[in-house]
Design a protein around this motif. Sequence first.
Motif, PDB file in Angstrom:
ATOM      1  N   GLY A  54      31.296  23.019  -0.347  1.00  0.00           N
ATOM      2  CA  GLY A  54      30.084  23.982   0.030  1.00  0.00           C
ATOM      3  C   GLY A  54      30.079  25.241  -0.172  1.00  0.00           C
ATOM      4  N   GLY A  55      31.374  26.112  -0.278  1.00  0.00           N
ATOM      5  CA  GLY A  55      32.796  25.648  -0.183  1.00  0.00           C
ATOM      6  C   GLY A  55      33.621  26.679   0.484  1.00  0.00           C
ATOM      7  N   ALA A  56      34.860  26.135   0.626  1.00  0.00           N
ATOM      8  CA  ALA A  56      35.704  27.253   1.236  1.00  0.00           C
ATOM      9  C   ALA A  56      36.915  26.523   1.176  1.00  0.00           C
ATOM     10  CB  ALA A  56      35.591  27.766   2.822  1.00  0.00           C
ATOM     11  N   CYS A  57      38.011  27.448   0.775  1.00  0.00           N
ATOM     12  CA  CYS A  57      39.510  26.889   0.694  1.00  0.00           C
ATOM     13  C   CYS A  57      40.330  27.998   1.400  1.00  0.00           C
ATOM     14  CB  CYS A  57      39.967  26.425  -0.749  1.00  0.00           C
ATOM     15  SG  CYS A  57      41.590  26.155  -0.849  1.00  0.00           S
ATOM     16  N   VAL A  58      41.282  27.343   2.222  1.00  0.00           N
ATOM     17  CA  VAL A  58      42.242  28.236   2.860  1.00  0.00           C
ATOM     18  C   VAL A  58      43.618  27.798   2.636  1.00  0.00           C
ATOM     19  CG1 VAL A  58      43.146  29.361   4.999  1.00  0.00           C
ATOM     20  CG2 VAL A  58      40.474  28.862   5.082  1.00  0.00           C
ATOM     21  N   VAL A  59      44.522  28.799   2.045  1.00  0.00           N
ATOM     22  CA  VAL A  59      46.115  28.319   1.809  1.00  0.00           C
ATOM     23  C   VAL A  59      46.577  29.227   2.407  1.00  0.00           C
ATOM     24  CG1 VAL A  59      47.657  28.553   0.110  1.00  0.00           C
ATOM     25  CG2 VAL A  59      45.426  27.340  -0.399  1.00  0.00           C
ATOM     26  N   THR A  60      47.937  28.869   3.309  1.00  0.00           N
ATOM     27  CA  THR A  60      48.610  29.432   4.345  1.00  0.00           C
ATOM     28  C   THR A  60      49.988  29.109   4.145  1.00  0.00           C
ATOM     29  OG1 THR A  60      46.702  29.017   5.670  1.00  0.00           O
ATOM     30  CG2 THR A  60      49.120  29.894   6.634  1.00  0.00           C
ATOM     31  N   LEU A  61      50.766  30.335   3.792  1.00  0.00           N
ATOM     32  CA  LEU A  61      52.188  30.389   3.777  1.00  0.00           C
ATOM     33  C   LEU A  61      52.984  30.499   5.141  1.00  0.00           C
ATOM     34  CD1 LEU A  61      54.409  29.853   1.485  1.00  0.00           C
ATOM     35  CD2 LEU A  61      54.801  32.294   1.612  1.00  0.00           C
TER      36      LEU A  61
ATOM     37  N   ASP B 120      59.616  27.530  -4.501  1.00  0.00           N
ATOM     38  CA  ASP B 120      60.346  27.984  -3.462  1.00  0.00           C
ATOM     39  C   ASP B 120      60.006  27.100  -2.272  1.00  0.00           C
ATOM     40  OD1 ASP B 120      61.837  30.090  -4.575  1.00  0.00           O
ATOM     41  OD2 ASP B 120      59.981  30.960  -4.784  1.00  0.00           O
ATOM     42  N   LEU B 121      58.981  26.065  -2.217  1.00  0.00           N
ATOM     43  CA  LEU B 121      58.476  25.538  -1.269  1.00  0.00           C
ATOM     44  C   LEU B 121      59.142  24.375  -0.777  1.00  0.00           C
ATOM     45  CD1 LEU B 121      54.673  25.249  -2.344  1.00  0.00           C
ATOM     46  CD2 LEU B 121      55.570  27.086  -0.720  1.00  0.00           C
ATOM     47  N   ASP B 122      59.340  23.934   0.423  1.00  0.00           N
ATOM     48  CA  ASP B 122      60.121  22.770   0.849  1.00  0.00           C
ATOM     49  C   ASP B 122      59.206  21.812   1.277  1.00  0.00           C
ATOM     50  OD1 ASP B 122      62.870  23.949   0.832  1.00  0.00           O
ATOM     51  OD2 ASP B 122      62.141  25.200   2.475  1.00  0.00           O
ATOM     52  N   VAL B 123      57.965  22.176   1.947  1.00  0.00           N
ATOM     53  CA  VAL B 123      57.081  21.200   2.461  1.00  0.00           C
ATOM     54  C   VAL B 123      55.610  21.715   2.376  1.00  0.00           C
ATOM     55  CG1 VAL B 123      57.370  22.019   4.635  1.00  0.00           C
ATOM     56  CG2 VAL B 123      56.630  19.761   4.649  1.00  0.00           C
ATOM     57  N   VAL B 124      54.802  20.760   2.118  1.00  0.00           N
ATOM     58  CA  VAL B 124      53.219  21.036   1.944  1.00  0.00           C
ATOM     59  C   VAL B 124      52.499  19.970   2.853  1.00  0.00           C
ATOM     60  CG1 VAL B 124      51.523  21.217   0.321  1.00  0.00           C
ATOM     61  CG2 VAL B 124      53.481  22.098  -0.408  1.00  0.00           C
ATOM     62  N   GLU B 125      51.547  20.521   3.544  1.00  0.00           N
ATOM     63  CA  GLU B 125      50.540  19.879   3.942  1.00  0.00           C
ATOM     64  C   GLU B 125      49.162  20.096   3.287  1.00  0.00           C
ATOM     65  OE1 GLU B 125      50.018  17.484   6.872  1.00  0.00           O
ATOM     66  OE2 GLU B 125      51.858  16.963   6.620  1.00  0.00           O
ATOM     67  N   LEU B 126      48.688  19.273   2.507  1.00  0.00           N
ATOM     68  CA  LEU B 126      47.421  19.491   1.550  1.00  0.00           C
ATOM     69  C   LEU B 126      46.401  18.648   1.901  1.00  0.00           C
ATOM     70  CD1 LEU B 126      47.328  17.241  -0.627  1.00  0.00           C
ATOM     71  CD2 LEU B 126      49.144  18.520  -1.715  1.00  0.00           C
ATOM     72  N   HIS B 127      45.171  18.986   1.588  1.00  0.00           N
ATOM     73  CA  HIS B 127      43.974  18.487   2.013  1.00  0.00           C
ATOM     74  C   HIS B 127      43.878  17.041   1.182  1.00  0.00           C
ATOM     75  CE1 HIS B 127      40.077  18.641   4.158  1.00  0.00           C
ATOM     76  NE2 HIS B 127      39.452  18.147   3.097  1.00  0.00           N
TER      77      HIS B 127
ATOM     78  N   ALA C  37      64.088  22.589   6.104  1.00  0.00           N
ATOM     79  CA  ALA C  37      62.839  23.491   5.755  1.00  0.00           C
ATOM     80  C   ALA C  37      62.538  24.817   6.259  1.00  0.00           C
ATOM     81  CB  ALA C  37      61.428  22.399   6.324  1.00  0.00           C
ATOM     82  N   LYS C  38      62.289  25.758   5.160  1.00  0.00           N
ATOM     83  CA  LYS C  38      62.206  26.981   5.413  1.00  0.00           C
ATOM     84  C   LYS C  38      60.864  27.816   5.163  1.00  0.00           C
ATOM     85  CE  LYS C  38      67.325  27.969   5.736  1.00  0.00           C
ATOM     86  NZ  LYS C  38      68.213  28.644   4.733  1.00  0.00           N
ATOM     87  N   VAL C  39      60.304  27.199   4.018  1.00  0.00           N
ATOM     88  CA  VAL C  39      59.247  27.624   3.607  1.00  0.00           C
ATOM     89  C   VAL C  39      58.014  26.414   3.369  1.00  0.00           C
ATOM     90  CG1 VAL C  39      58.033  28.712   1.606  1.00  0.00           C
ATOM     91  CG2 VAL C  39      60.425  29.311   2.057  1.00  0.00           C
ATOM     92  N   ALA C  40      56.833  26.587   4.058  1.00  0.00           N
ATOM     93  CA  ALA C  40      55.855  25.739   4.194  1.00  0.00           C
ATOM     94  C   ALA C  40      54.426  26.267   3.528  1.00  0.00           C
ATOM     95  CB  ALA C  40      55.768  25.124   5.466  1.00  0.00           C
ATOM     96  N   LEU C  41      53.865  25.438   2.935  1.00  0.00           N
ATOM     97  CA  LEU C  41      52.596  25.779   2.425  1.00  0.00           C
ATOM     98  C   LEU C  41      51.323  24.900   2.993  1.00  0.00           C
ATOM     99  CD1 LEU C  41      51.338  27.857   0.209  1.00  0.00           C
ATOM    100  CD2 LEU C  41      50.960  25.798  -1.021  1.00  0.00           C
ATOM    101  N   GLN C  42      50.171  25.138   3.635  1.00  0.00           N
ATOM    102  CA  GLN C  42      48.968  24.599   4.128  1.00  0.00           C
ATOM    103  C   GLN C  42      47.927  24.881   3.030  1.00  0.00           C
ATOM    104  OE1 GLN C  42      47.627  25.986   7.841  1.00  0.00           O
ATOM    105  NE2 GLN C  42      45.901  24.536   7.902  1.00  0.00           N
ATOM    106  N   HIS C  43      47.030  23.720   2.812  1.00  0.00           N
ATOM    107  CA  HIS C  43      45.789  23.949   1.723  1.00  0.00           C
ATOM    108  C   HIS C  43      44.873  23.172   2.674  1.00  0.00           C
ATOM    109  CE1 HIS C  43      43.480  21.660  -1.090  1.00  0.00           C
ATOM    110  NE2 HIS C  43      43.256  22.512  -1.385  1.00  0.00           N
TER     111      HIS C  43
END
Length: 393
Positions: free
Chosen positions: A382-389, A285-292, A371-377
């Motif tokens: 050390g460690g930590a991961c944040v994922v945001t919709l 369902d994602l249109d666009v992603v900004e990942l690490h 674009a209507k749905v976007a995901l951020q990673h």
Amino acid sequence: MSDVVVAGVGMIPFAKPGASAPYHEMGTEAAKLALADAGLGYETIEQAYVGYVYGDSTCGQRALYHVGMTGIPIVNVNNNCSTGSTALFMARQMIASGALDCVLAVGFEQMKPGALGSVYTDRPSAFEEFDATADQLIDAPGIPLALRYFGGAGLSHMKKYGTPLEAFAKVRAKASRHARNNPLAIFRKEVTADDVMNDQVIWPGVMTRMMACPPTCGGAAAVLVSERFADKHGIGKQVRIAAQAMTTDTPSTFKAGDMMQLVGYDMAKEAASRVYESAGIGPRDLDVVELHDCFAHNELITYEALGLCGEGEAGKFIDDGDNTYGGRIVTNPSGGLLSKGHPLGATGLAQCFELTRQLRGTAGPTQVEGAKVALQHNLGLGGACVVTLYQRH
């Protein structure tokens, strides 16, 4: 918990070390831009979370006191490369819980040239177990810490699935094509996969220089508000954070015997799974992603961790053009960390900036149509991961 409105975002152009303003000026400018974008004054902010990695305590106050001195709580945040999105995570929690209505998240970094290193050498490193595990899994003497981790993860994928080195070069070339259209990116010159392959070798058979992101200085910020606050102040509600998850390491990080796990593959997979379940959607369902993409290697393995393609299918995903415009999911339209730059504390909020503009339809030359749905990673070792919709309403 209810959806949280992204009221305003701000970002300053990223710069090479030595070519930027001091950290507090970058933070001040980013915060002012976000407030102006929201149409709000600093007096409306009830609390602020400020992220940076390289700096003394209370640098957050040093930056925000030049925006306003209203006596609000200012919390300084350090979670390595996921610092910016950790500040965003904390700000969102305060809104979603109903505790507050208007919160500011700011991130900045003033970096030095060269590979990342420890500041405190008179005490145990937070990476002792990571280093020990890496030493057991790969033989890479003289390779700097971050390169060893992420290059080792890419090498693991190459050995498991027969992924060619050219696949990472194609990721870097794609980043340059996207960054060409982003005036805020540090590297805007387009390069080909051959250019990347022929660049300086920093780990034979594993990595060339262009496959690594550059040390960068910069700042970014976001203002988050509740729906009731948005209604009261006439703020547009078209971009919302519909779901968010933060994970840290599990026993598999050290016990799986896999460099991909050591750099957070399981953290990312679990965070993404929680977000998809909470929002009631899937990666299709994602249109666009900004990942690490701190390294091209991490972008490739993250495709699979986020479910953008199946395990072992990242090479095909790249070859089919499914990671760019005209493909299935546009990844890192900003140019990502590889081309846009990676000022550690600002990175997560710069991703928020890009995705908010994408969903508003105001991203200009980097715009992903419809674009209507976007995901951020956003990942920190050390460690930590944040994922945001993010969703457009």
